[in-house]
Structure formats: structure tokens, C-alpha cells
Design a protein around this motif. Structure first.
Motif, PDB file in Angstrom:
ATOM      1  N   UNK A   1       4.017  21.123  52.400  1.00 46.15           N
ATOM      2  CA  UNK A   1       3.211  22.337  52.291  1.00 46.15           C
ATOM      3  C   UNK A   1       1.814  22.132  52.849  1.00 46.15           C
ATOM      4  N   UNK A   2       1.302  20.923  52.737  1.00 52.53           N
ATOM      5  CA  UNK A   2      -0.024  20.615  53.267  1.00 52.53           C
ATOM      6  C   UNK A   2       0.007  20.273  54.755  1.00 52.53           C
ATOM      7  N   UNK A   3       1.195  20.246  55.360  1.00 47.73           N
ATOM      8  CA  UNK A   3       1.312  19.948  56.782  1.00 47.73           C
ATOM      9  C   UNK A   3       1.044  18.502  57.117  1.00 47.73           C
ATOM     10  N   UNK A   4       1.302  17.601  56.164  1.00 46.31           N
ATOM     11  CA  UNK A   4       1.019  16.182  56.377  1.00 46.31           C
ATOM     12  C   UNK A   4       2.254  15.382  56.777  1.00 46.31           C
ATOM     13  N   UNK A   5       3.431  15.792  56.337  1.00 48.97           N
ATOM     14  CA  UNK A   5       4.657  15.082  56.704  1.00 48.97           C
ATOM     15  C   UNK A   5       5.707  16.086  57.159  1.00 48.97           C
ATOM     16  N   UNK A   6       6.700  15.574  57.860  1.00 48.98           N
ATOM     17  CA  UNK A   6       7.815  16.397  58.314  1.00 48.98           C
ATOM     18  C   UNK A   6       9.044  15.517  58.456  1.00 48.98           C
ATOM     19  N   UNK A   7      10.206  16.143  58.495  1.00 44.82           N
ATOM     20  CA  UNK A   7      11.439  15.405  58.747  1.00 44.82           C
ATOM     21  C   UNK A   7      11.448  14.950  60.198  1.00 44.82           C
ATOM     22  N   UNK A   8      11.695  13.668  60.406  1.00 42.49           N
ATOM     23  CA  UNK A   8      11.657  13.128  61.769  1.00 42.49           C
ATOM     24  C   UNK A   8      13.020  12.672  62.260  1.00 42.49           C
ATOM     25  N   UNK A   9      13.975  12.499  61.341  1.00 43.91           N
ATOM     26  CA  UNK A   9      15.319  12.054  61.744  1.00 43.91           C
ATOM     27  C   UNK A   9      16.267  12.232  60.583  1.00 43.91           C
ATOM     28  N   UNK A  10      17.554  12.245  60.902  1.00 36.21           N
ATOM     29  CA  UNK A  10      18.597  12.259  59.880  1.00 36.21           C
ATOM     30  C   UNK A  10      19.395  10.980  60.025  1.00 36.21           C
ATOM     31  N   UNK A  11      19.460  10.215  58.939  1.00 37.11           N
ATOM     32  CA  UNK A  11      20.137   8.920  58.959  1.00 37.11           C
ATOM     33  C   UNK A  11      21.503   9.038  58.295  1.00 37.11           C
ATOM     34  N   UNK A  12      22.550   8.583  58.983  1.00 33.07           N
ATOM     35  CA  UNK A  12      23.904   8.631  58.434  1.00 33.07           C
ATOM     36  C   UNK A  12      24.159   7.369  57.632  1.00 33.07           C
ATOM     37  N   UNK A  13      24.526   7.512  56.369  1.00 37.65           N
ATOM     38  CA  UNK A  13      24.786   6.363  55.514  1.00 37.65           C
ATOM     39  C   UNK A  13      26.195   5.826  55.679  1.00 37.65           C
ATOM     40  N   UNK A  14      26.453   4.670  55.029  1.00 37.01           N
ATOM     41  CA  UNK A  14      27.777   4.039  55.127  1.00 37.01           C
ATOM     42  C   UNK A  14      28.853   4.872  54.461  1.00 37.01           C
ATOM     43  N   UNK A  15      28.461   5.669  53.490  1.00 34.21           N
ATOM     44  CA  UNK A  15      29.447   6.485  52.771  1.00 34.21           C
ATOM     45  C   UNK A  15      29.695   7.829  53.444  1.00 34.21           C
ATOM     46  N   UNK A  16      29.020   8.054  54.569  1.00 36.95           N
ATOM     47  CA  UNK A  16      29.166   9.325  55.264  1.00 36.95           C
ATOM     48  C   UNK A  16      28.135  10.350  54.869  1.00 36.95           C
ATOM     49  N   UNK A  17      27.348  10.059  53.824  1.00 26.77           N
ATOM     50  CA  UNK A  17      26.302  10.982  53.394  1.00 26.77           C
ATOM     51  C   UNK A  17      25.065  10.761  54.254  1.00 26.77           C
ATOM     52  N   UNK A  18      24.348  11.810  54.536  1.00 22.63           N
ATOM     53  CA  UNK A  18      23.166  11.712  55.395  1.00 22.63           C
ATOM     54  C   UNK A  18      21.893  11.745  54.556  1.00 22.63           C
ATOM     55  N   UNK A  19      20.841  11.142  55.092  1.00 28.18           N
ATOM     56  CA  UNK A  19      19.538  11.123  54.417  1.00 28.18           C
ATOM     57  C   UNK A  19      18.463  11.472  55.438  1.00 28.18           C
ATOM     58  N   UNK A  20      17.566  12.344  55.030  1.00 25.93           N
ATOM     59  CA  UNK A  20      16.474  12.750  55.923  1.00 25.93           C
ATOM     60  C   UNK A  20      15.364  11.715  55.861  1.00 25.93           C
ATOM     61  N   UNK A  21      14.867  11.343  57.043  1.00 29.27           N
ATOM     62  CA  UNK A  21      13.732  10.429  57.113  1.00 29.27           C
ATOM     63  C   UNK A  21      12.472  11.255  57.387  1.00 29.27           C
ATOM     64  N   UNK A  22      11.421  10.923  56.658  1.00 32.01           N
ATOM     65  CA  UNK A  22      10.156  11.645  56.773  1.00 32.01           C
ATOM     66  C   UNK A  22       9.101  10.754  57.419  1.00 32.01           C
ATOM     67  N   UNK A  23       8.203  11.399  58.147  1.00 35.91           N
ATOM     68  CA  UNK A  23       7.092  10.683  58.766  1.00 35.91           C
ATOM     69  C   UNK A  23       5.871  11.582  58.841  1.00 35.91           C
ATOM     70  N   UNK A  24       4.800  11.056  59.361  1.00 32.45           N
ATOM     71  CA  UNK A  24       3.562  11.817  59.502  1.00 32.45           C
ATOM     72  C   UNK A  24       3.806  13.026  60.402  1.00 32.45           C
ATOM     73  N   UNK A  25       3.349  14.190  59.979  1.00 31.03           N
ATOM     74  CA  UNK A  25       3.545  15.415  60.755  1.00 31.03           C
ATOM     75  C   UNK A  25       2.803  15.312  62.083  1.00 31.03           C
ATOM     76  N   UNK A  26       3.445  15.819  63.125  1.00 32.78           N
ATOM     77  CA  UNK A  26       2.848  15.717  64.460  1.00 32.78           C
ATOM     78  C   UNK A  26       1.507  16.437  64.552  1.00 32.78           C
ATOM     79  N   UNK A  27       1.281  17.416  63.666  1.00 32.76           N
ATOM     80  CA  UNK A  27       0.019  18.167  63.684  1.00 32.76           C
ATOM     81  C   UNK A  27      -0.787  17.950  62.401  1.00 32.76           C
ATOM     82  N   UNK A  28      -0.686  16.755  61.842  1.00 33.29           N
ATOM     83  CA  UNK A  28      -1.371  16.469  60.571  1.00 33.29           C
ATOM     84  C   UNK A  28      -2.880  16.342  60.733  1.00 33.29           C
TER      85      UNK A  28
END
Length: 374
Positions: A49-76
């Protein structure tokens, strides 16, 4: 403009953890912060909400479930470092993680050993405004700026948010209107740059000796810059000269002291004056050779005393004179002859170190405001 409001404690800790890791999933942050996944999820929502982070990638786990990776927002948002050097002026823009995203270099049209440069602050403001225009769409707004200055800074404070009396500096930067402006000693900024930008693991203790138009030292102890009670730690220029020329360290070992000892004009334009001096020494000019040999001896005697007190992991030589390869080799040889340790290393950051250190400092100070350590 003012600095952004502080985040809630867990959101601030999550932001710092993300900056340290570049990016992470919610479960990874929960493990790192030792909180529940629900607590981390709430923190991520606040950061988004503060525009500081954003989802940067989706990581596929060993069980087939995915996890979103977060990083510094490009316009932070971004910060600026400004180096008011005597030979050139530099501006560097960096993200909050220290990544440099833009740079400007403006050579002094008539550089000498004098540190005065007419209209220097106005030139800096123009270069900063140019960078701000370039980054306005891709990186967000300018959050703050730190300026490397060739003097002691008694109290590091936000000049825009305090009763600062540096009207000339603020008047020049006012049109750009960053959220906060700090100043720091330029040699301290060089040492700060070693912690973030020097290749390899960051040293725990550094003695940074700058020899140029002036002579100064910066000290890093246990990963922290040592400023002293009044901001004067490392102000060694008035110490007694270690060699038989000049009255003080700065009289003897600065560029002007070396040029004068060799019979060259200390008012000659740089860097040509130093180029001519070292060239003369290689062609058999005894006065030039003797002056350079004394310079190397003086530096080593000074280092012997300084390292006996501090005992650093790393010694770095910098500055328009200290960083010259021809002098560095002589200093290393003299250290080995006299048994002075550690032998000084060359500065891989070169003359970009002050501006990089200023940018790093600005990023840290803005982060302290947004995500204070409680």
C-alpha cells in the motif's frame, strides 16, 4: 516535502529483511523475522500500500505449489549522493538497496589544489535536477540527498528539517526540493562506500587515509563509521609533520606540499601538475625524486602511528595523490621495509568513492526514517 511516515514495526523489519536479501517469499520472511505467516502477510500488505514492495517473481515449489517472491518496488523512490570535489563534481542516484541507477560527472574547468569552485552548488543543483527528471517515471520521487563536503560535520542532521544556517547550500538545492538533505565529511563518505560497494566481504575495521588537496582519515570500527563526539574524528591535518618539511601533516603531505617541495608551482592546474611531477622523477629530476620519496616515507610514518592505535583489518589510500599508482607502490615497499602492517590497499572505487558513500548514507538515513530500528 517531508520524509515518509514510519512503518509499523513488523513492516519495517520486513522491508529491511527484503533489502538485505534482494527478494524473498512470505514464508522466508516469517522464518527470518520469527513471526507468523499471517503477521508477515499483514506487513506485506502495508508495504504494498505504501508502494515500497511488489511481487517480482513466482517460485514453483517441489510440491507443485507456487510462492510469490517480493522485492523493492521499482518506483519506491531514490536518494542522491553529491560529491563537491575540487577537481570534479559528481551526483549519483541510488535505490534504497544501494543500487546505483544514474550518475552525472561535471569536471571543474580549472581545477587546482584550492577547494573553491565558483558556482559549484548551482552546478550540483542543476545536475541533480537533470537526474530527477530522468528518473521521475521509472524510479519514483527523490527521498533525500547526502552531500560529501571537505570539512568536519559536527552534527549529522537533516538541513531541511532543522534550523540549519547553511543558507547558500539550501538556496542552491531548494528548486530540486528533496525530502531531506544531509552533509557528511567527504573522507567519511569514502569509507562508508567501502562497506557497501567494495568487492568481496565488507571489512569490520578500516583506516581510510585520504591525501589530496587536504589530508584526512576516516575510521570504520566494527562496521560503523567513527565520527567522534563533535564530528572531528580523523581530522588529522594539524598533527605535526612526520618528515622534515612543513609544520603539519597537511603542510607536508598534501598536493601543495609535495609540489612545493619539488620546486613545482602548487597553483598549477590539476591533474597536469602531478603528471608533470611524476614524469620528471622518472627522467632523473633529483628534486622531484627526492620529494616523492619523502612523501612515501611521510605517509608510512603517519600510518605507523595511526595503525598502532586502531589496528584495522584494512588500510585504504585514496585521494588525487594518495591513489596514484606510482606513489602507492613506493608506500607499499616502505611499509614492508619498516614493518608497518597492514600494507595499504588500493581503492577499487577510485574517485567515485565519495559520491557512492554519500548515496549509501542517504539510503541508510531515509531507511532509518521509514523503518526505524526499535
Amino acid at each position: 516535502m517531508t520524509l515518509p511516515e514510519p512503518l509499523a514495526e513488523t513492516a519495517g523489519r520486513a522491508l529491511r529483511a527484503l533489502l538485505e536479501r534482494e527478494h524473498a517469499t512470505r514464508p522466508e520472511l516469517a522464518d527470518a523475522l520469527r513471526v507468523t505467516k499471517q503477521t508477515v502477510s499483514a506487513a506485506i500488505v502495508e508495504l504494498e500500500e505504501r508502494g515500497l514492495v511488489e511481487a517480482v517473481a513466482v517460485q514453483q515449489g517441489h510440491t507443485g505449489r507456487s510462492a510469490v517472491r517480493y522485492g523493492l518496488h521499482r518506483s519506491a523512490g531514490w536518494v542522491a549522493g553529491i560529491d563537491l570535489g575540487s577537481a570534479r563534481l559528481r551526483v549519483a542516484a541510488a535505490r534504497l538497496d544501494g543500487t546505483v541507477v544514474a550518475e552525472r560527472l561535471v569536471p571543474n574547468p580549472a581545477p587546482t589544489v584550492s577547494r573553491d569552485w565558483p558556482d559549484q552548488l548551482e552546478v550540483a543543483a542543476h545536475a541533480l535536477a537533470d537526474v530527477a527528471q530522468e528518473l521521475s517515471e521509472s524510479q519514483g520521487g527523490l527521498l533525500g540527498a547526502a552531500i560529501a563536503v571537505p570539512r568536519a560535520v559536527p552534527v549529522r542532521r537533516d538541513l531541511l528539517g532543522s534550523d540549519a544556517d547553511d543558507e547558500r547550500l539550501l538556496a542552491a538545492l531548494a528548486p530540486v526540493a528533496p525530502a531531506a538533505v544531509w552533509t557528511e565529511n567527504d573522507v567519511n563518505c569514502e569509507a562508508i562506500a567501502q562497506l557497501r560497494y567494495r568487492p568481496g566481504s565488507a571489512p569490520r575495521s578500516v583506516l581510510h587515509l585520504h591525501i589530496g588537496a587536504g589530508v584526512g582519515v576516516a575510521l570504520i570500527v566494527e562496521g560503523t563509521i567513527l565520527r567522534g563526539a563533535r564530528g572531528r574524528a580523523g581530522e588529522i591535518k594539524a598533527l605535526a609533520s612526520p618528515i622534515a618539511r612543513g609544520r603539519t601533516v597537511e603542510d607536508a603531505l598534501s598536493i601543495a606540499g609535495l609540489l612545493d617541495a619539488a620546486g613545482h608551482s602548487p597553483a598549477a592546474p590539476l591533474p597536469g601538475a602531478l603528471d608533470d611531477l611524476f614524469a620528471a622523477a622518472t627522467t632523473g629530476d633529483s628534486a622531484a625524486e627526492s620529494a616523492i620519496a619523502d612523501e612515501a616515507t611521510g605517509i608510512v610514518l603517519l600510518l605507523r602511528d595511526l595503525t598502532a592505535v586502531v589496528d584495522p583489518d584494512l588500510v585504504v589510500l585514496s585521494g588525487a595523490l594518495g591513489a596514484r599508482r606510482e606513489l602507492h607502490g613506493r608506500v607499499v615497499a616502505e611499509c614492508r621495509r619498516l614493518g608497518v602492517e597492514p600494507v595499504p590497499a588500493e581503492d577499487p572505487l577510485g574517485d567515485a568513492a565519495p559520491v557512492l558513500g554519500a548515496a549509501s548514507l542517504a539510503a541508510d538515513l531515509v531507511l532509518d526514517a521509514i523503518a526505524p530500528v526499535r
